[in-house]
Design a protein around this motif. Structure first.
Motif, PDB file in Angstrom:
ATOM      1  N   GLN B  85       0.843  -1.191   0.000  1.00  0.00           N
ATOM      2  CA  GLN B  85       0.000   0.000   0.000  1.00  0.00           C
ATOM      3  C   GLN B  85       0.885   1.249   0.000  1.00  0.00           C
ATOM      4  O   GLN B  85       0.625   2.199  -0.732  1.00  0.00           O
ATOM      5  CB  GLN B  85      -0.887  -0.038   1.251  1.00  0.00           C
ATOM      6  N   HIS B  86       1.944   1.216   0.785  1.00  0.00           N
ATOM      7  CA  HIS B  86       2.879   2.330   0.799  1.00  0.00           C
ATOM      8  C   HIS B  86       3.640   2.429  -0.492  1.00  0.00           C
ATOM      9  O   HIS B  86       3.824   3.498  -1.049  1.00  0.00           O
ATOM     10  CB  HIS B  86       3.881   2.150   1.951  1.00  0.00           C
ATOM     11  N   PHE B  87       4.123   1.287  -0.944  1.00  0.00           N
ATOM     12  CA  PHE B  87       4.976   1.291  -2.117  1.00  0.00           C
ATOM     13  C   PHE B  87       4.230   1.837  -3.332  1.00  0.00           C
ATOM     14  O   PHE B  87       4.772   2.587  -4.126  1.00  0.00           O
ATOM     15  CB  PHE B  87       5.490  -0.110  -2.411  1.00  0.00           C
ATOM     16  N   LEU B  88       2.990   1.459  -3.486  1.00  0.00           N
ATOM     17  CA  LEU B  88       2.244   1.880  -4.672  1.00  0.00           C
ATOM     18  C   LEU B  88       1.410   3.115  -4.393  1.00  0.00           C
ATOM     19  O   LEU B  88       0.447   3.387  -5.104  1.00  0.00           O
ATOM     20  CB  LEU B  88       1.368   0.723  -5.165  1.00  0.00           C
ATOM     21  N   PHE B  89       1.809   3.877  -3.377  1.00  0.00           N
ATOM     22  CA  PHE B  89       1.066   5.078  -3.033  1.00  0.00           C
ATOM     23  C   PHE B  89       0.911   5.989  -4.259  1.00  0.00           C
ATOM     24  O   PHE B  89       1.873   6.302  -4.944  1.00  0.00           O
ATOM     25  CB  PHE B  89       1.799   5.848  -1.940  1.00  0.00           C
ATOM     26  N   GLY B  90      -0.316   6.384  -4.522  1.00  0.00           N
ATOM     27  CA  GLY B  90      -0.544   7.307  -5.625  1.00  0.00           C
ATOM     28  C   GLY B  90      -0.767   6.626  -6.956  1.00  0.00           C
ATOM     29  O   GLY B  90      -1.060   7.274  -7.937  1.00  0.00           O
ATOM     30  N   GLU B  91      -0.609   5.297  -7.037  1.00  0.00           N
ATOM     31  CA  GLU B  91      -0.861   4.595  -8.291  1.00  0.00           C
ATOM     32  C   GLU B  91      -2.261   4.020  -8.283  1.00  0.00           C
ATOM     33  O   GLU B  91      -2.813   3.703  -7.225  1.00  0.00           O
ATOM     34  CB  GLU B  91       0.163   3.471  -8.492  1.00  0.00           C
ATOM     35  N   MET B  92      -2.824   3.874  -9.488  1.00  0.00           N
ATOM     36  CA  MET B  92      -4.202   3.409  -9.565  1.00  0.00           C
ATOM     37  C   MET B  92      -4.271   1.886  -9.611  1.00  0.00           C
ATOM     38  O   MET B  92      -4.856   1.329 -10.526  1.00  0.00           O
ATOM     39  CB  MET B  92      -4.877   3.960 -10.830  1.00  0.00           C
ATOM     40  N   VAL B  93      -3.616   1.237  -8.684  1.00  0.00           N
ATOM     41  CA  VAL B  93      -3.703  -0.220  -8.708  1.00  0.00           C
ATOM     42  C   VAL B  93      -4.012  -0.722  -7.301  1.00  0.00           C
ATOM     43  O   VAL B  93      -3.300  -0.430  -6.356  1.00  0.00           O
ATOM     44  CB  VAL B  93      -2.417  -0.843  -9.289  1.00  0.00           C
ATOM     45  N   PRO B  94      -5.109  -1.443  -7.150  1.00  0.00           N
ATOM     46  CA  PRO B  94      -5.573  -1.805  -5.805  1.00  0.00           C
ATOM     47  C   PRO B  94      -4.899  -3.048  -5.242  1.00  0.00           C
ATOM     48  O   PRO B  94      -5.569  -3.980  -4.800  1.00  0.00           O
ATOM     49  CB  PRO B  94      -7.065  -2.041  -6.026  1.00  0.00           C
ATOM     50  N   VAL B  95      -3.567  -3.078  -5.241  1.00  0.00           N
ATOM     51  CA  VAL B  95      -2.879  -4.281  -4.768  1.00  0.00           C
ATOM     52  C   VAL B  95      -3.202  -4.574  -3.312  1.00  0.00           C
ATOM     53  O   VAL B  95      -3.405  -5.723  -2.918  1.00  0.00           O
ATOM     54  CB  VAL B  95      -1.361  -4.132  -4.985  1.00  0.00           C
ATOM     55  N   GLY B  96      -3.298  -3.519  -2.500  1.00  0.00           N
ATOM     56  CA  GLY B  96      -3.624  -3.718  -1.096  1.00  0.00           C
ATOM     57  C   GLY B  96      -4.929  -4.470  -0.924  1.00  0.00           C
ATOM     58  O   GLY B  96      -5.010  -5.436  -0.170  1.00  0.00           O
ATOM     59  N   ALA B 298      10.503  -2.337 -13.088  1.00  0.00           N
ATOM     60  CA  ALA B 298       9.279  -1.899 -13.762  1.00  0.00           C
ATOM     61  C   ALA B 298       8.756  -0.607 -13.155  1.00  0.00           C
ATOM     62  O   ALA B 298       8.194   0.229 -13.853  1.00  0.00           O
ATOM     63  CB  ALA B 298       8.215  -2.985 -13.682  1.00  0.00           C
ATOM     64  N   ASN B 299       8.965  -0.419 -11.855  1.00  0.00           N
ATOM     65  CA  ASN B 299       8.383   0.739 -11.191  1.00  0.00           C
ATOM     66  C   ASN B 299       9.418   1.788 -10.839  1.00  0.00           C
ATOM     67  O   ASN B 299       9.204   2.606  -9.951  1.00  0.00           O
ATOM     68  CB  ASN B 299       7.661   0.296  -9.914  1.00  0.00           C
ATOM     69  N   GLN B 300      10.563   1.791 -11.522  1.00  0.00           N
ATOM     70  CA  GLN B 300      11.637   2.688 -11.083  1.00  0.00           C
ATOM     71  C   GLN B 300      11.246   4.157 -11.164  1.00  0.00           C
ATOM     72  O   GLN B 300      11.656   4.945 -10.330  1.00  0.00           O
ATOM     73  CB  GLN B 300      12.928   2.403 -11.846  1.00  0.00           C
ATOM     74  N   GLU B 301      10.416   4.527 -12.147  1.00  0.00           N
ATOM     75  CA  GLU B 301      10.020   5.938 -12.254  1.00  0.00           C
ATOM     76  C   GLU B 301       9.088   6.298 -11.095  1.00  0.00           C
ATOM     77  O   GLU B 301       9.217   7.360 -10.493  1.00  0.00           O
ATOM     78  CB  GLU B 301       9.286   6.216 -13.567  1.00  0.00           C
ATOM     79  N   HIS B 302       8.169   5.382 -10.810  1.00  0.00           N
ATOM     80  CA  HIS B 302       7.277   5.615  -9.686  1.00  0.00           C
ATOM     81  C   HIS B 302       8.091   5.814  -8.406  1.00  0.00           C
ATOM     82  O   HIS B 302       7.797   6.676  -7.585  1.00  0.00           O
ATOM     83  CB  HIS B 302       6.328   4.428  -9.541  1.00  0.00           C
ATOM     84  N   TRP B 303       9.114   5.009  -8.267  1.00  0.00           N
ATOM     85  CA  TRP B 303       9.970   5.049  -7.079  1.00  0.00           C
ATOM     86  C   TRP B 303      10.663   6.398  -6.973  1.00  0.00           C
ATOM     87  O   TRP B 303      10.724   7.005  -5.890  1.00  0.00           O
ATOM     88  CB  TRP B 303      10.965   3.908  -7.203  1.00  0.00           C
ATOM     89  N   VAL B 304      11.187   6.899  -8.087  1.00  0.00           N
ATOM     90  CA  VAL B 304      11.844   8.202  -8.105  1.00  0.00           C
ATOM     91  C   VAL B 304      10.867   9.278  -7.642  1.00  0.00           C
ATOM     92  O   VAL B 304      11.179  10.085  -6.758  1.00  0.00           O
ATOM     93  CB  VAL B 304      12.345   8.527  -9.529  1.00  0.00           C
ATOM     94  N   LEU B 305       9.667   9.246  -8.210  1.00  0.00           N
ATOM     95  CA  LEU B 305       8.698  10.292  -7.874  1.00  0.00           C
ATOM     96  C   LEU B 305       8.238  10.163  -6.429  1.00  0.00           C
ATOM     97  O   LEU B 305       8.024  11.155  -5.744  1.00  0.00           O
ATOM     98  CB  LEU B 305       7.500  10.220  -8.824  1.00  0.00           C
ATOM     99  N   LEU B 306       8.084   8.918  -5.978  1.00  0.00           N
ATOM    100  CA  LEU B 306       7.645   8.704  -4.603  1.00  0.00           C
ATOM    101  C   LEU B 306       8.679   9.255  -3.625  1.00  0.00           C
ATOM    102  O   LEU B 306       8.340   9.935  -2.654  1.00  0.00           O
ATOM    103  CB  LEU B 306       7.454   7.204  -4.376  1.00  0.00           C
ATOM    104  N   ASN B 307       9.955   8.967  -3.903  1.00  0.00           N
ATOM    105  CA  ASN B 307      11.012   9.483  -3.043  1.00  0.00           C
ATOM    106  C   ASN B 307      11.014  10.996  -3.036  1.00  0.00           C
ATOM    107  O   ASN B 307      11.179  11.611  -1.982  1.00  0.00           O
ATOM    108  CB  ASN B 307      12.373   8.975  -3.521  1.00  0.00           C
ATOM    109  N   GLU B 308      10.833  11.576  -4.227  1.00  0.00           N
ATOM    110  CA  GLU B 308      10.820  13.027  -4.294  1.00  0.00           C
ATOM    111  C   GLU B 308       9.654  13.602  -3.516  1.00  0.00           C
ATOM    112  O   GLU B 308       9.806  14.561  -2.765  1.00  0.00           O
ATOM    113  CB  GLU B 308      10.725  13.482  -5.745  1.00  0.00           C
ATOM    114  N   SER B 309       8.494  13.011  -3.703  1.00  0.00           N
ATOM    115  CA  SER B 309       7.335  13.619  -3.052  1.00  0.00           C
ATOM    116  C   SER B 309       7.421  13.444  -1.548  1.00  0.00           C
ATOM    117  O   SER B 309       6.992  14.312  -0.797  1.00  0.00           O
ATOM    118  CB  SER B 309       6.030  13.062  -3.613  1.00  0.00           C
TER     119      SER B 309
END
Lengths: 172, 415
Positions: B85-96, B298-309
């Motif tokens: 849930q934390h890792f995919l914060f802000g993404e539209m995928v309901p993995v949690g 696969a999620n490296q861009e998401h990770w970059v943005l998450l760290n920044e935000s």
């Protein structure tokens, strides 16, 4: 009943060597053909679109109005780089292209086969965000392809958005 | 509440650094145990009628008690839910929510197995095994979804695409690792563990030993095929060099395990069992790491943005807090003097070198720059090679401001 399994060992070793070669071959193929290509100028979307906050349409002017999004001409870069960061080696290279009036040959990252017809304009007009098809480009230091661009992928979205999936729409 | 919101969503920076480690660790705590318990119970069903003693022994290889169920199943699954849930914060995928929905059938499956073993009811064991097979198939599909972001915008069904080749292959890898691990675990528990091992003359010992060795060799021989297949069908953006070298490492371990198990099949007693069990656990750990590398690439861009935000949120929060403190804070010279006498004089005088430098020497560079002095006092860094580093005095914001103001005032008076 004791099996004599010693004899099998060379066969096993051979089998695992073949498997290791297969992994190696896949890895080599990936390194050679599938990694994000190296561009003639180390242009970073992370700097321009994220840090500087430029809109995509500032450079990719074609996206909203034509089939191709188009990569910006050198003149667009020089609007800033005549004065910005001129001492950095990549910008010196960039100025070199500009002085020689020689266009930069960017390596294409996304491409569809000739028989497919694709248009950006219709998708942007339908409010499909760039990130759906290109990923978070603004976080990339080097653009890579993060969508398969296969027919199944196009059709999945067309189905989900109730857009026609007739063959002639996408194929010449 | 604002603090909570800002620190947790988006997750804090330190938390983000821990996140991948925790995900891998939790998967590793969960999957090997779950696989061993599942396969051993399936096998015990095979022996149920024909050889009840063997069935019973298989049931105790991975005993399902309250504590094992909590430690290896409930805790990791619940943590994974929050971590993803934390890792995919802000993404539209309901993995949690997928993991939440999976958790119940999986826990129920294990409870059924436990009940079946306890009451000697084959039907319960069978029902539990089937539930678990389904549960882990869906689990594979969720893990698969995480490294296929191109599917996220088109998820329409309540559960992700389950019958794609990638998912089936991923599930096969899980099954084969479980067989391999279960074989190694049977050998480890029933033939090596001093308190639990079978008596040497147990009539079914040889059957179980051979079966376990066959499981280890079968698993380690078939795994490479599916592992390579998995690499072949993995989405291109998910691949990275890590995936390849981890796979190569797994191959080396599997080769050793295969040669070991085949050799032991030809002998009447097995050696190096503990090492083989550790090897099998390592295989499973490396495969989890490999899956993680797919996901990370696969999620490296998401990770970059998450760290920044999250860095931005943290900076914002700290800015707010500092502004708040600055507003309410009036430097208190009495307090400053007290702190100076209580804490600083142990190491400092104005005109004399003690442990630290005399203030008359160091304060001039801070004259007129209270903020700089405050920054040093909050977090003393090494300055002068002639002195040891000053230990952090653990002062509160008010104490820092007071003592800084006191020192500068006294220094000015002394001039």
């Amino acid at each position: 009943m004791a099996l004599n399994t010693r004899k099998l060992i060379p066969v096993l070793v051979g089998y695992f060597v073949v498997c290791a070669l297969a992994v190696g071959a896949l890895g080599w193929y990936w390194l050679e053909y599938q990694q994000a290509p190296v561009q003639p100028i180390d242009f970073s979307h992370r700097i321009h679109a994220n840090k500087l906050g430029l809109e995509c349409s500032f450079c990719h002017t074609g996206a909203a109005v034509s089939a191709r999004a188009t990569v910006p001409p050198l003149s667009r870069c020089m609007e800033c780089h005549e004065s910005a960061a001129t001492d950095r080696p990549e910008i010196v290279k960039l100025t070199g292209y500009w002085k020689a009036q020689q266009p930069i040959e960017w390596v294409k990252v996304h491409s569809l086969p000739w028989h497919v017809r694709f248009t950006h304009k219709r998708h942007i007009a339908a409010n499909v965000d760039c990130t759906v098809c290109h990923g978070e480009v603004k976080a990339e230091s080097r653009v890579r392809r993060v969508r398969s661009l296969t027919m199944g992928w196009c059709v999945d979205c067309h189905r989900a958005k109730q857009v026609s999936v007739d063959c002639w729409i996408c194929h010449h | 509440m604002d603090i909570l919101k800002n620190m947790l969503l988006p997750p804090g920076v330190e938390h983000l650094q821990m996140l991948p480690v925790l995900v891998v660790f939790m998967l590793w705590a969960h999957l090997p145990f779950a696989g061993i318990a599942w396969i051993c119970n399936l096998l015990s069903l095979v022996f149920w009628r024909r050889n009840p003693a063997a069935a019973r022994d298989l049931g105790r290889v991975a005993p399902l008690t309250w504590s094992t169920v909590c430690i290896f199943i409930v805790l990791p699954l619940a943590s994974l839910l929050f971590l993803f849930q934390h890792f995919l914060f802000g993404e539209m995928v309901p993995v949690g929510s997928y993991i939440l929905r999976l958790t119940l059938p999986i826990i129920l499956g294990f409870l059924l197995l436990a009940l079946g073993q306890h009451r000697r009811q084959a039907a319960f064991v069978a029902a539990g095994s089937v539930l678990l097979a389904g549960g882990y198939f869906f689990f594979s599909s969720v893990m698969n979804l995480i490294f296929t972001p191109e599917k996220w915008p088109f998820i329409r069904r309540p559960m992700p695409d389950v019958f794609s080749v990638t998912v089936v292959v991923h599930f096969k890898v899980f099954c084969l690792v479980s067989v391999l691990l279960a074989g190694a675990a049977i050998l480890f528990v029933l033939f090596h563990w001093p308190e639990k091992r079978l008596p040497v003359d147990a009539p079914h010992a040889e059957t179980l030993r051979r079966m376990a060795l066959a499981m280890v060799s079968g698993g380690s021989l078939l795994l490479p095929v599916f592992m390579i297949w998995e690499l072949y069908v993995a989405p291109e953006p998910a691949l990275s060099l890590n995936a390849f070298w981890l796979s190569a490492l797994v191959l080396v371990l599997l080769a050793v395990l295969a040669i070991w198990s085949v050799t032991m099949l030809g002998r009447s007693a097995s050696r190096w069992i503990a090492a083989a069990f550790v090897g099998a656990l390592a295989v499973s750990g490396l495969l989890i790491l490999k899956d993680h590398s797919l996901q990370a690439a696969a999620n490296q861009e998401h990770w970059v943005l998450l760290n920044e935000s999250s860095a931005r949120a943290l900076a914002e929060w700290q800015g707010q807090r500092a502004a708040q403190l600055a507003k309410n804070m009036v430097a208190d010279d009495k307090l400053g003097e007290k702190i100076y006498n209580d804490r600083c004089t142990a190491c400092h005088r104005f005109d004399q070198k003690v442990v630290g430098p005399p203030y008359n020497q160091v304060l001039p560079k801070y004259a007129g720059d209270m903020e700089k002095l405050k920054t040093f006092l909050r977090n003393p860094v090494k300055v002068d090679a002639a002195y040891p580093a000053m230990p952090n005095q653990g002062l509160t914001e008010l104490e820092v401001a007071s003592v800084a103001s006191f020192l500068l005032k006294k220094h000015d008076e002394g001039k």
